[in-house]
Design a protein around this motif. Sequence first.
Motif, PDB file in Angstrom:
ATOM      1  N   ARG A  43       0.848  -1.187   0.000  1.00 43.98           N
ATOM      2  CA  ARG A  43       0.000   0.000   0.000  1.00 43.98           C
ATOM      3  C   ARG A  43       0.886   1.240   0.000  1.00 43.98           C
ATOM      4  O   ARG A  43       1.988   1.247   0.563  1.00 43.98           O
ATOM      5  N   HIS A  65      -1.271  -2.271  -6.220  1.00 47.51           N
ATOM      6  CA  HIS A  65      -2.337  -2.453  -7.209  1.00 47.51           C
ATOM      7  C   HIS A  65      -3.341  -1.304  -7.183  1.00 47.51           C
ATOM      8  O   HIS A  65      -4.275  -1.270  -7.977  1.00 47.51           O
ATOM      9  N   GLN A  66      -3.135  -0.357  -6.267  1.00 49.74           N
ATOM     10  CA  GLN A  66      -3.974   0.835  -6.227  1.00 49.74           C
ATOM     11  C   GLN A  66      -3.188   1.984  -5.591  1.00 49.74           C
ATOM     12  O   GLN A  66      -2.140   1.765  -4.966  1.00 49.74           O
ATOM     13  N   LEU A  67      -3.700   3.197  -5.771  1.00 49.89           N
ATOM     14  CA  LEU A  67      -3.084   4.397  -5.204  1.00 49.89           C
ATOM     15  C   LEU A  67      -4.166   5.228  -4.531  1.00 49.89           C
ATOM     16  O   LEU A  67      -5.323   5.227  -4.975  1.00 49.89           O
ATOM     17  N   PRO A  69      -6.466   8.473  -3.367  1.00 50.85           N
ATOM     18  CA  PRO A  69      -6.891   9.709  -4.055  1.00 50.85           C
ATOM     19  C   PRO A  69      -6.083  10.924  -3.631  1.00 50.85           C
ATOM     20  O   PRO A  69      -5.991  11.904  -4.377  1.00 50.85           O
ATOM     21  N   PHE A  87      -0.650  -3.562 -11.079  1.00 55.57           N
ATOM     22  CA  PHE A  87      -1.799  -2.775 -11.529  1.00 55.57           C
ATOM     23  C   PHE A  87      -2.503  -3.471 -12.695  1.00 55.57           C
ATOM     24  O   PHE A  87      -1.910  -3.742 -13.730  1.00 55.57           O
ATOM     25  N   PRO A  91      -4.708   3.669 -12.034  1.00 56.76           N
ATOM     26  CA  PRO A  91      -5.511   4.473 -11.099  1.00 56.76           C
ATOM     27  C   PRO A  91      -5.807   5.851 -11.693  1.00 56.76           C
ATOM     28  O   PRO A  91      -4.895   6.535 -12.176  1.00 56.76           O
TER      29      PRO A  91
END
Length: 275
Positions: A43, A65-67, A69, A87, A91
């Motif tokens: 993360r 796999h995510q970022l 906001p 990913f 994102p």
Amino acid sequence: MGNTLRAIIAFIPSDDCQKYLLGDLEEMPIDRMVDLSSRQLRRFPSHVCSFRELVKLYLSDNNLHQLPPELEQLQNLQILALDFNNFKALPLVVCTLKQLCILYLGNNKLCDLPQELSLLQNLKTLWLESNCLSHLPEVVCELSLLKTLHAGSNALCTLPAGLRCLQELRTIWLSGNLLADFPPVLLHMPFLEVIDVDRNAIRCFPSLAHLPGLKLVIYDHNPCRNAPKVAKGVRRVGRWAEETPEPRKRSELGREEETEDKELPLPPDKQPQPC
């Protein structure tokens, strides 16, 4: 042992464990660069989003796999490296970073790109190699300042005609795809300097001699029957690169041999005798 320990700690969400992965990163570095490559991150450390003057952010070789906001706060960011992660989709927050000049997305699991990528009108370099792209997303054709495009090691069969709109594009890397024909759109891009179509399935190359900006063409490891013709001074890398632009065709060799036989003088005993 170090990487194994990092991989185990990455699953533990405690602050102490995250500090171990991040090292001493409490304030923005003087050089306005943060390199968190190869930290086994799962993360993104959200406190990095408070470094609003950050210019370079390297997150390569992690397990992201995510970022968050909150990344949108980094409006001065010019270089973002997200390669070698997990990913499956880009994102959307990345598309809010309008000062980005260089974006590394290689070695992920991307099958497409969002239309919002067109908001990155300052983007000059885009790396998409080693993803799951079966086509080059049309949105790439809207990046008007793009100079370097690396889309190698995907599953591309064709290129969009709109690519010719990228008049600033100078280098395109397409090695390791599924191109059965040389992409016709590249024949209409006179400012290209480097074309790499190594390791595809191209059997016949058109002439590239009319491309005035071309400096290098790489076409090795294709089942081609000819080498691309190029203008004087252009370097070729591939079969027959240092020889004639095309191999001699068997039919042409046969005709030449027939012509030579016809022109050979007859021996004296076979000369026609005067009446």
